[in-house]
Design a protein around this motif. Structure first.
Motif, PDB file in Angstrom:
ATOM      1  N   ALA A  45       0.831  -1.205   0.000  1.00  0.00           N
ATOM      2  CA  ALA A  45       0.000   0.000   0.000  1.00  0.00           C
ATOM      3  C   ALA A  45       0.868   1.258   0.000  1.00  0.00           C
ATOM      4  CB  ALA A  45      -0.937  -0.003   1.202  1.00  0.00           C
ATOM      5  N   GLY A  46       1.979   1.244   0.718  1.00  0.00           N
ATOM      6  CA  GLY A  46       2.890   2.386   0.743  1.00  0.00           C
ATOM      7  C   GLY A  46       3.503   2.660  -0.619  1.00  0.00           C
ATOM      8  N   VAL A  47       3.911   1.603  -1.318  1.00  0.00           N
ATOM      9  CA  VAL A  47       4.474   1.770  -2.672  1.00  0.00           C
ATOM     10  C   VAL A  47       3.395   2.292  -3.619  1.00  0.00           C
ATOM     11  CG1 VAL A  47       5.453   0.542  -4.649  1.00  0.00           C
ATOM     12  CG2 VAL A  47       6.299   0.071  -2.363  1.00  0.00           C
ATOM     13  N   CYS A  48       2.179   1.805  -3.479  1.00  0.00           N
ATOM     14  CA  CYS A  48       1.085   2.283  -4.332  1.00  0.00           C
ATOM     15  C   CYS A  48       0.816   3.770  -4.103  1.00  0.00           C
ATOM     16  CB  CYS A  48      -0.184   1.469  -4.081  1.00  0.00           C
ATOM     17  SG  CYS A  48      -0.085  -0.211  -4.722  1.00  0.00           S
ATOM     18  N   LEU A  49       0.877   4.203  -2.850  1.00  0.00           N
ATOM     19  CA  LEU A  49       0.703   5.630  -2.562  1.00  0.00           C
ATOM     20  C   LEU A  49       1.825   6.456  -3.194  1.00  0.00           C
ATOM     21  CD1 LEU A  49      -0.440   5.631   1.175  1.00  0.00           C
ATOM     22  CD2 LEU A  49      -1.778   6.303  -0.824  1.00  0.00           C
ATOM     23  N   ASP A  50       3.041   5.978  -3.101  1.00  0.00           N
ATOM     24  CA  ASP A  50       4.170   6.677  -3.727  1.00  0.00           C
ATOM     25  C   ASP A  50       3.991   6.749  -5.235  1.00  0.00           C
ATOM     26  OD1 ASP A  50       5.398   7.021  -1.278  1.00  0.00           O
ATOM     27  OD2 ASP A  50       6.641   5.220  -1.483  1.00  0.00           O
ATOM     28  N   TRP A  51       3.540   5.664  -5.823  1.00  0.00           N
ATOM     29  CA  TRP A  51       3.337   5.619  -7.270  1.00  0.00           C
ATOM     30  C   TRP A  51       2.231   6.600  -7.676  1.00  0.00           C
ATOM     31  CZ3 TRP A  51       6.621   3.347 -10.433  1.00  0.00           C
ATOM     32  CH2 TRP A  51       6.270   3.274 -11.778  1.00  0.00           C
ATOM     33  N   PHE A  52       1.160   6.630  -6.916  1.00  0.00           N
ATOM     34  CA  PHE A  52       0.052   7.550  -7.195  1.00  0.00           C
ATOM     35  C   PHE A  52       0.517   9.004  -7.086  1.00  0.00           C
ATOM     36  CE2 PHE A  52      -3.846   9.841  -5.826  1.00  0.00           C
ATOM     37  CZ  PHE A  52      -4.591   9.652  -6.976  1.00  0.00           C
ATOM     38  N   LEU A  53       1.323   9.318  -6.082  1.00  0.00           N
ATOM     39  CA  LEU A  53       1.882  10.658  -5.920  1.00  0.00           C
ATOM     40  C   LEU A  53       2.735  11.033  -7.130  1.00  0.00           C
ATOM     41  CD1 LEU A  53       2.518  13.197  -4.219  1.00  0.00           C
ATOM     42  CD2 LEU A  53       4.401  11.887  -3.207  1.00  0.00           C
ATOM     43  N   SER A  54       3.558  10.117  -7.583  1.00  0.00           N
ATOM     44  CA  SER A  54       4.398  10.361  -8.760  1.00  0.00           C
ATOM     45  C   SER A  54       3.538  10.596 -10.000  1.00  0.00           C
ATOM     46  CB  SER A  54       5.332   9.178  -8.994  1.00  0.00           C
ATOM     47  OG  SER A  54       6.138   8.969  -7.875  1.00  0.00           O
ATOM     48  N   TYR A  55       2.518   9.795 -10.142  1.00  0.00           N
ATOM     49  CA  TYR A  55       1.576   9.924 -11.265  1.00  0.00           C
ATOM     50  C   TYR A  55       0.956  11.317 -11.267  1.00  0.00           C
ATOM     51  CZ  TYR A  55      -1.955   8.135 -14.545  1.00  0.00           C
ATOM     52  OH  TYR A  55      -2.748   7.913 -15.635  1.00  0.00           O
ATOM     53  N   LEU A  56       0.501  11.764 -10.098  1.00  0.00           N
ATOM     54  CA  LEU A  56      -0.123  13.085  -9.998  1.00  0.00           C
ATOM     55  C   LEU A  56       0.871  14.206 -10.296  1.00  0.00           C
ATOM     56  CD1 LEU A  56      -2.431  12.766  -6.859  1.00  0.00           C
ATOM     57  CD2 LEU A  56      -3.101  12.899  -9.262  1.00  0.00           C
ATOM     58  N   LEU A  57       2.092  14.086  -9.797  1.00  0.00           N
ATOM     59  CA  LEU A  57       3.106  15.111 -10.055  1.00  0.00           C
ATOM     60  C   LEU A  57       3.426  15.229 -11.542  1.00  0.00           C
ATOM     61  CD1 LEU A  57       5.550  14.564  -7.053  1.00  0.00           C
ATOM     62  CD2 LEU A  57       4.029  16.517  -7.459  1.00  0.00           C
ATOM     63  N   VAL A  58       3.553  14.091 -12.218  1.00  0.00           N
ATOM     64  CA  VAL A  58       3.828  14.123 -13.655  1.00  0.00           C
ATOM     65  C   VAL A  58       2.639  14.707 -14.406  1.00  0.00           C
ATOM     66  CG1 VAL A  58       4.303  12.709 -15.697  1.00  0.00           C
ATOM     67  CG2 VAL A  58       5.518  12.257 -13.564  1.00  0.00           C
ATOM     68  N   LEU A  59       1.434  14.380 -13.988  1.00  0.00           N
ATOM     69  CA  LEU A  59       0.238  14.962 -14.614  1.00  0.00           C
ATOM     70  C   LEU A  59       0.198  16.477 -14.441  1.00  0.00           C
ATOM     71  CD1 LEU A  59      -2.839  12.653 -13.971  1.00  0.00           C
ATOM     72  CD2 LEU A  59      -1.935  13.424 -16.156  1.00  0.00           C
ATOM     73  N   LEU A  60       0.575  16.959 -13.251  1.00  0.00           N
ATOM     74  CA  LEU A  60       0.585  18.395 -12.998  1.00  0.00           C
ATOM     75  C   LEU A  60       1.589  19.113 -13.889  1.00  0.00           C
ATOM     76  CD1 LEU A  60       0.302  18.604  -9.111  1.00  0.00           C
ATOM     77  CD2 LEU A  60      -1.343  19.439 -10.788  1.00  0.00           C
ATOM     78  N   VAL A  61       2.744  18.517 -14.088  1.00  0.00           N
ATOM     79  CA  VAL A  61       3.799  19.149 -14.885  1.00  0.00           C
ATOM     80  C   VAL A  61       3.548  18.979 -16.376  1.00  0.00           C
ATOM     81  CG1 VAL A  61       6.260  19.095 -15.436  1.00  0.00           C
ATOM     82  CG2 VAL A  61       5.509  18.921 -13.059  1.00  0.00           C
ATOM     83  N   ALA A  62       3.226  17.778 -16.809  1.00  0.00           N
ATOM     84  CA  ALA A  62       3.095  17.487 -18.245  1.00  0.00           C
ATOM     85  C   ALA A  62       1.707  17.779 -18.796  1.00  0.00           C
ATOM     86  CB  ALA A  62       3.455  16.021 -18.505  1.00  0.00           C
ATOM     87  N   GLY A  63       0.720  17.792 -17.947  1.00  0.00           N
ATOM     88  CA  GLY A  63      -0.648  18.033 -18.410  1.00  0.00           C
ATOM     89  C   GLY A  63      -1.350  16.742 -18.798  1.00  0.00           C
ATOM     90  N   VAL A  64      -2.648  16.826 -18.924  1.00  0.00           N
ATOM     91  CA  VAL A  64      -3.480  15.662 -19.226  1.00  0.00           C
ATOM     92  C   VAL A  64      -3.187  15.116 -20.626  1.00  0.00           C
ATOM     93  CG1 VAL A  64      -5.862  14.834 -19.397  1.00  0.00           C
ATOM     94  CG2 VAL A  64      -5.255  16.512 -17.669  1.00  0.00           C
ATOM     95  N   ASP A  65      -2.754  15.968 -21.527  1.00  0.00           N
ATOM     96  CA  ASP A  65      -2.470  15.532 -22.902  1.00  0.00           C
ATOM     97  C   ASP A  65      -1.343  14.505 -22.959  1.00  0.00           C
ATOM     98  OD1 ASP A  65      -4.421  17.235 -23.788  1.00  0.00           O
ATOM     99  OD2 ASP A  65      -3.022  18.886 -24.179  1.00  0.00           O
ATOM    100  N   ALA A  66      -0.494  14.473 -21.956  1.00  0.00           N
ATOM    101  CA  ALA A  66       0.638  13.550 -21.946  1.00  0.00           C
ATOM    102  C   ALA A  66       0.233  12.118 -21.613  1.00  0.00           C
ATOM    103  CB  ALA A  66       1.683  14.023 -20.937  1.00  0.00           C
ATOM    104  N   LEU A  67      -0.979  11.911 -21.143  1.00  0.00           N
ATOM    105  CA  LEU A  67      -1.419  10.572 -20.721  1.00  0.00           C
ATOM    106  C   LEU A  67      -1.254   9.505 -21.796  1.00  0.00           C
ATOM    107  CD1 LEU A  67      -4.608  11.140 -18.575  1.00  0.00           C
ATOM    108  CD2 LEU A  67      -2.523   9.986 -17.891  1.00  0.00           C
ATOM    109  N   GLY A  68      -1.505   9.797 -23.008  1.00  0.00           N
ATOM    110  CA  GLY A  68      -1.449   8.791 -24.060  1.00  0.00           C
ATOM    111  C   GLY A  68      -0.071   8.577 -24.669  1.00  0.00           C
ATOM    112  N   THR A  69       0.897   9.353 -24.248  1.00  0.00           N
ATOM    113  CA  THR A  69       2.227   9.258 -24.863  1.00  0.00           C
ATOM    114  C   THR A  69       3.040   8.130 -24.241  1.00  0.00           C
ATOM    115  OG1 THR A  69       3.235  10.813 -23.322  1.00  0.00           O
ATOM    116  CG2 THR A  69       2.229  11.741 -25.310  1.00  0.00           C
ATOM    117  N   PRO A  70       3.949   7.527 -25.006  1.00  0.00           N
ATOM    118  CA  PRO A  70       4.781   6.453 -24.468  1.00  0.00           C
ATOM    119  C   PRO A  70       5.757   6.925 -23.389  1.00  0.00           C
ATOM    120  CG  PRO A  70       5.033   6.638 -26.870  1.00  0.00           C
ATOM    121  CD  PRO A  70       4.148   7.737 -26.422  1.00  0.00           C
TER     122      PRO A  70
END
Length: 156
Positions: A45-70
């Motif tokens: 659960a701790g690793v999943c929380l860290d992963w979710f935090l990373s996901y959110l940070l990248v979304l904030l910086v890159a924007g929603v449009d980046a979701l589909g990119t490799p």
């Protein structure tokens, strides 16, 4: 057949591992309460929380449009790696561990985990398989190689 891999894996007892009374006993850790070995579910659960935090940070910086990119998943992995390695080496805990009342401790009970151990540990977690190969103390190969153990930390 004896556990032949234990003879070369850092942090292991060279003569094989005799089952302890409870996880962490051979490191002087209590069976329950503060500084007892954290359970597998809590650690996942701790690793999943860290992963979710990373996901959110990248979304904030890159924007929603980046979701589909490799490249998006690589940025999430890189962000997770930096957050985890940096926080474990400096604070002894990742954000997900902190939220769930855990920290990473060295088996020799030194104060800080340190940069080399944190980098090795985080790199092995990123490979995914080492955390699932656990010993009688509940430590995965990433913990054994870095000579660490994840323990519960009670607040208050």
């Amino acid at each position: 057949m004896a556990r032949w891999i234990e003879s070369w894996l850092p942090g292991s007892s060279a003569g094989g591992s005799a089952p302890a009374g409870h996880p962490g006993e051979r490191f002087g850790l209590p069976a329950t309460g503060h500084y007892s070995v954290a359970g597998f579910g809590r650690r996942v659960a701790g690793v999943c929380l860290d992963w979710f935090l990373s996901y959110l940070l990248v979304l904030l910086v890159a924007g929603v449009d980046a979701l589909g990119t490799p490249e998006f998943s690589w940025w999430v992995l890189g962000t997770w790696f930096v957050i985890t390695a940096l926080s474990v080496s400096v604070l002894g805990t990742a954000p997900g561990h902190l939220a769930l009342g855990m920290r990473v401790a060295r088996t020799d009970m030194a104060t800080h985990v340190g940069v080399p151990r944190a980098l090795l540990r985080t790199a092995m977690i990123a490979v995914v398989l080492p955390p699932f190969l656990r010993d009688t103390d509940g430590r995965g190969w990433h913990d054994r190689a870095s000579r660490t153990v994840v323990v519960r930390v009670l607040r208050g």
